[in-house]
Write a protein that holds these residues in place. Structure first.
Motif, mmCIF file in Angstrom:
data_model
loop_
_atom_site.group_PDB
_atom_site.id
_atom_site.type_symbol
_atom_site.label_atom_id
_atom_site.label_comp_id
_atom_site.label_asym_id
_atom_site.label_seq_id
_atom_site.Cartn_x
_atom_site.Cartn_y
_atom_site.Cartn_z
ATOM 1 N N VAL A 18 -10.899 -3.440 7.142
ATOM 2 C CA VAL A 18 -10.690 -2.007 6.905
ATOM 3 C C VAL A 18 -9.639 -1.800 5.816
ATOM 4 C CG1 VAL A 18 -9.804 0.129 7.931
ATOM 5 C CG2 VAL A 18 -11.417 -1.305 9.209
ATOM 6 N N ALA A 19 -8.542 -2.585 5.895
ATOM 7 C CA ALA A 19 -7.499 -2.476 4.869
ATOM 8 C C ALA A 19 -8.058 -2.832 3.500
ATOM 9 C CB ALA A 19 -6.328 -3.396 5.225
ATOM 10 N N MET A 20 -8.880 -3.873 3.434
ATOM 11 C CA MET A 20 -9.487 -4.271 2.165
ATOM 12 C C MET A 20 -10.398 -3.171 1.626
ATOM 13 S SD MET A 20 -9.896 -6.669 -0.163
ATOM 14 C CE MET A 20 -9.765 -8.372 0.363
ATOM 15 N N MET A 21 -11.216 -2.581 2.492
ATOM 16 C CA MET A 21 -12.104 -1.490 2.081
ATOM 17 C C MET A 21 -11.297 -0.315 1.541
ATOM 18 S SD MET A 21 -14.677 -1.598 5.358
ATOM 19 C CE MET A 21 -15.338 0.028 5.024
ATOM 20 N N ARG A 22 -10.258 0.047 2.251
ATOM 21 C CA ARG A 22 -9.435 1.193 1.845
ATOM 22 C C ARG A 22 -8.765 0.936 0.492
ATOM 23 N NH1 ARG A 22 -6.765 1.322 6.108
ATOM 24 N NH2 ARG A 22 -4.913 0.174 5.402
ATOM 25 N N LEU A 23 -8.236 -0.259 0.314
ATOM 26 C CA LEU A 23 -7.547 -0.590 -0.928
ATOM 27 C C LEU A 23 -8.519 -0.635 -2.107
ATOM 28 C CD1 LEU A 23 -5.196 -3.338 0.510
ATOM 29 C CD2 LEU A 23 -4.444 -1.196 -0.559
ATOM 30 N N LEU A 24 -9.716 -1.185 -1.887
ATOM 31 C CA LEU A 24 -10.717 -1.212 -2.945
ATOM 32 C C LEU A 24 -11.098 0.208 -3.363
ATOM 33 C CD1 LEU A 24 -12.959 -4.131 -1.649
ATOM 34 C CD2 LEU A 24 -11.640 -4.120 -3.787
ATOM 35 N N ALA A 25 -11.222 1.090 -2.371
ATOM 36 C CA ALA A 25 -11.540 2.490 -2.674
ATOM 37 C C ALA A 25 -10.417 3.140 -3.468
ATOM 38 C CB ALA A 25 -11.802 3.249 -1.383
ATOM 39 N N LEU A 26 -9.177 2.857 -3.100
ATOM 40 C CA LEU A 26 -8.029 3.428 -3.808
ATOM 41 C C LEU A 26 -7.955 2.926 -5.247
ATOM 42 C CD1 LEU A 26 -5.335 3.205 -0.965
ATOM 43 C CD2 LEU A 26 -6.232 5.305 -2.008
ATOM 44 N N CYS A 27 -8.483 1.735 -5.476
ATOM 45 C CA CYS A 27 -8.514 1.173 -6.832
ATOM 46 C C CYS A 27 -9.743 1.627 -7.613
ATOM 47 C CB CYS A 27 -8.481 -0.350 -6.765
ATOM 48 S SG CYS A 27 -6.892 -1.036 -6.224
ATOM 49 N N GLY A 28 -10.580 2.488 -6.990
ATOM 50 C CA GLY A 28 -11.770 2.988 -7.661
ATOM 51 C C GLY A 28 -12.912 1.997 -7.672
ATOM 52 N N ARG A 29 -12.879 1.025 -6.795
ATOM 53 C CA ARG A 29 -13.911 -0.030 -6.762
ATOM 54 C C ARG A 29 -14.806 0.193 -5.538
ATOM 55 N NH1 ARG A 29 -9.544 -4.803 -7.524
ATOM 56 N NH2 ARG A 29 -11.267 -6.163 -6.897
ATOM 57 N N ARG A 30 -15.509 1.327 -5.548
ATOM 58 C CA ARG A 30 -16.264 1.756 -4.373
ATOM 59 C C ARG A 30 -17.383 0.775 -4.015
ATOM 60 N NH1 ARG A 30 -17.431 5.530 -0.821
ATOM 61 N NH2 ARG A 30 -19.587 6.056 -0.356
ATOM 62 N N SER A 31 -18.094 0.248 -4.996
ATOM 63 C CA SER A 31 -19.199 -0.665 -4.682
ATOM 64 C C SER A 31 -18.683 -1.922 -3.983
ATOM 65 C CB SER A 31 -19.945 -1.053 -5.968
ATOM 66 O OG SER A 31 -19.073 -1.717 -6.877
ATOM 67 N N GLU B 52 0.837 -1.204 0.000
ATOM 68 C CA GLU B 52 0.000 0.000 0.000
ATOM 69 C C GLU B 52 0.870 1.252 0.000
ATOM 70 O OE1 GLU B 52 -3.668 2.158 2.441
ATOM 71 O OE2 GLU B 52 -2.896 0.218 3.114
ATOM 72 N N ARG B 53 1.940 1.244 0.777
ATOM 73 C CA ARG B 53 2.853 2.403 0.792
ATOM 74 C C ARG B 53 3.531 2.595 -0.560
ATOM 75 N NH1 ARG B 53 4.498 0.093 5.695
ATOM 76 N NH2 ARG B 53 6.482 -0.547 4.742
ATOM 77 N N GLN B 54 3.737 1.495 -1.279
ATOM 78 C CA GLN B 54 4.381 1.567 -2.592
ATOM 79 C C GLN B 54 3.369 1.803 -3.723
ATOM 80 O OE1 GLN B 54 7.744 1.454 -2.967
ATOM 81 N NE2 GLN B 54 7.900 1.302 -0.732
ATOM 82 N N ALA B 55 2.112 2.006 -3.352
ATOM 83 C CA ALA B 55 1.024 2.197 -4.318
ATOM 84 C C ALA B 55 0.805 0.960 -5.181
ATOM 85 C CB ALA B 55 1.277 3.426 -5.200
ATOM 86 N N GLY B 56 1.214 -0.177 -4.662
ATOM 87 C CA GLY B 56 0.937 -1.441 -5.353
ATOM 88 C C GLY B 56 -0.370 -2.011 -4.847
ATOM 89 N N TYR B 57 -1.466 -1.333 -5.163
ATOM 90 C CA TYR B 57 -2.747 -1.622 -4.530
ATOM 91 C C TYR B 57 -3.296 -3.005 -4.890
ATOM 92 C CZ TYR B 57 -2.529 3.420 -3.737
ATOM 93 O OH TYR B 57 -2.118 4.683 -3.373
ATOM 94 N N GLU B 58 -3.130 -3.418 -6.123
ATOM 95 C CA GLU B 58 -3.663 -4.717 -6.515
ATOM 96 C C GLU B 58 -2.937 -5.848 -5.776
ATOM 97 O OE1 GLU B 58 -6.257 -5.404 -8.165
ATOM 98 O OE2 GLU B 58 -6.755 -3.401 -8.941
ATOM 99 N N THR B 59 -1.609 -5.721 -5.648
ATOM 100 C CA THR B 59 -0.853 -6.735 -4.899
ATOM 101 C C THR B 59 -1.251 -6.704 -3.432
ATOM 102 O OG1 THR B 59 1.011 -6.515 -6.429
ATOM 103 C CG2 THR B 59 1.457 -7.585 -4.317
ATOM 104 N N ALA B 60 -1.415 -5.499 -2.897
ATOM 105 C CA ALA B 60 -1.841 -5.369 -1.503
ATOM 106 C C ALA B 60 -3.209 -6.011 -1.298
ATOM 107 C CB ALA B 60 -1.869 -3.892 -1.100
#
Length: 304
Positions: free
Chosen positions: A261-274, A234-242
């Motif tokens: 919470v980490a999963m929710m945050r990462l999904l949001a960062l990937c633009g997958r809000r739903s 997540e710090r490296q912006a490797g959201y899909e791997t995270a």
């Protein structure tokens, strides 16, 4: 493990003490979770050393993370006829950094019998085990066996996934470089399930307690390693791997709210809000059904 053994150690012995070689060792004890160095030299039975050009080295591979699997030179072992023989293999493999006394093994696996009967049962189980792994004293045996103790010879011919996993996680606990992260990822791939998944020995409380203690320790190792990988990527912006590691963390510890919470945050960062909102609902349901609690305020705020 690092062993220093004199070059004269070229022949097999039938005991630990007679004609043995002196050496010292540093090893990682999975049960205690510590690296340990003996206070004084330990005696190592003289072992036929493998040297390049003198023939192939036969390896014994034992996997205990998930269902028990073992093979010799790549060939699966099929002749471990009883669960007690399988349990004996697992125990000796994990505890290969030190000899296990026959007395303690007999008490662990046959606590309901007299010492004499229990030791006789141990001898029979040991015979079956040695036959199953092809342990021939004349051709580089895997085991050191004498009248008092039993131990796997701690050399490169024995590979145990528990040892590799624990060392990989411990050595890279504070990974700060890509090299260390890749080593941590390699260790994580070894965790294919809980320690000795689906295995139990009814009527053997000492063995069951040993299993439970180790299972919980290794579970914590895996949970901590996955958390570390999620945070790093997540710090490296490797959201899909995270996300991949966060999903594994939820599968491992579904009741851990911070994993959701980490999963929710990462999904949001990937633009997958739903999907992030669906993850919140899954988190809320799991917490209510398993712990009888509602999500923390911070989690609800993130959901909103």
């Amino acid at each position: 493990m690092i062993f220093i053994v004199d070059e004269a150690s070229q022949q097999n012995l039938k005991s630990f003490s007679t004609g043995a070689s002196w050496g010292c060792a540093i090893s990682y004890n999975v049960v205690s979770g510590r690296f340990c160095e003996p206070q004084e030299p330990i005696i190592l039975a003289q072992i036929p050393l493998y040297q390049e050009g003198r023939g192939a080295m036969t390896t014994l591979t034992i996997r205990l993370l998930g269902p028990l699997r073992a093979d010799v030179a790549g060939q699966p072992i099929q002749d471990l006829k009883t669960n007690k023989v399988r349990g004996l293999l697992a125990y000796l493999a994990v505890e290969s950094d030190r000899p296990s006394s026959r007395e303690s093994l007999a008490g662990m696996f046959w606590p309901e019998f007299s010492e004499r009967r229990a030791r006789a049962n141990l001898s029979q189980a040991l015979f079956t085990l040695r036959h199953g792994i092809g342990d021939k004293p004349a051709a580089q045996p895997f085991l050191i066996v004498d009248r008092d103790a039993i131990q796997f010879i701690p050399d490169k011919r024995l590979w145990v996934d528990v040892h590799a996993f624990a060392a990989g996680v411990t050595d890279n606990k504070r990974a700060s470089t890509w090299t260390m992260i890749h080593k941590l990822e390699t260790a994580v791939t070894l965790y294919e399930g809980e320690f000795m998944e689906g295995f139990s020995l009814a009527g053997c409380p000492p063995f069951e307690m040993w299993c439970l203690t180790l299972r919980e320790r290794l579970h914590r190792h895996m949970s901590d390693a996955l958390t570390q990988l999620v945070d790093f990527y997540e710090r490296q912006a490797g959201y899909e791997t995270a996300l991949t590691y966060a999903s594994r963390l939820i599968a491992l510890d579904g009741w851990r709210e911070e994993a959701h919470v980490a999963m929710m945050r990462l999904l949001a960062l990937c633009g997958r809000r739903s999907e992030a909102l669906a993850q919140y609902e899954a988190c809320r349901r799991i917490l209510e059904e398993n712990l009888g609690i509602a999500p923390m305020r911070q989690t609800t705020t993130l959901y909103g």
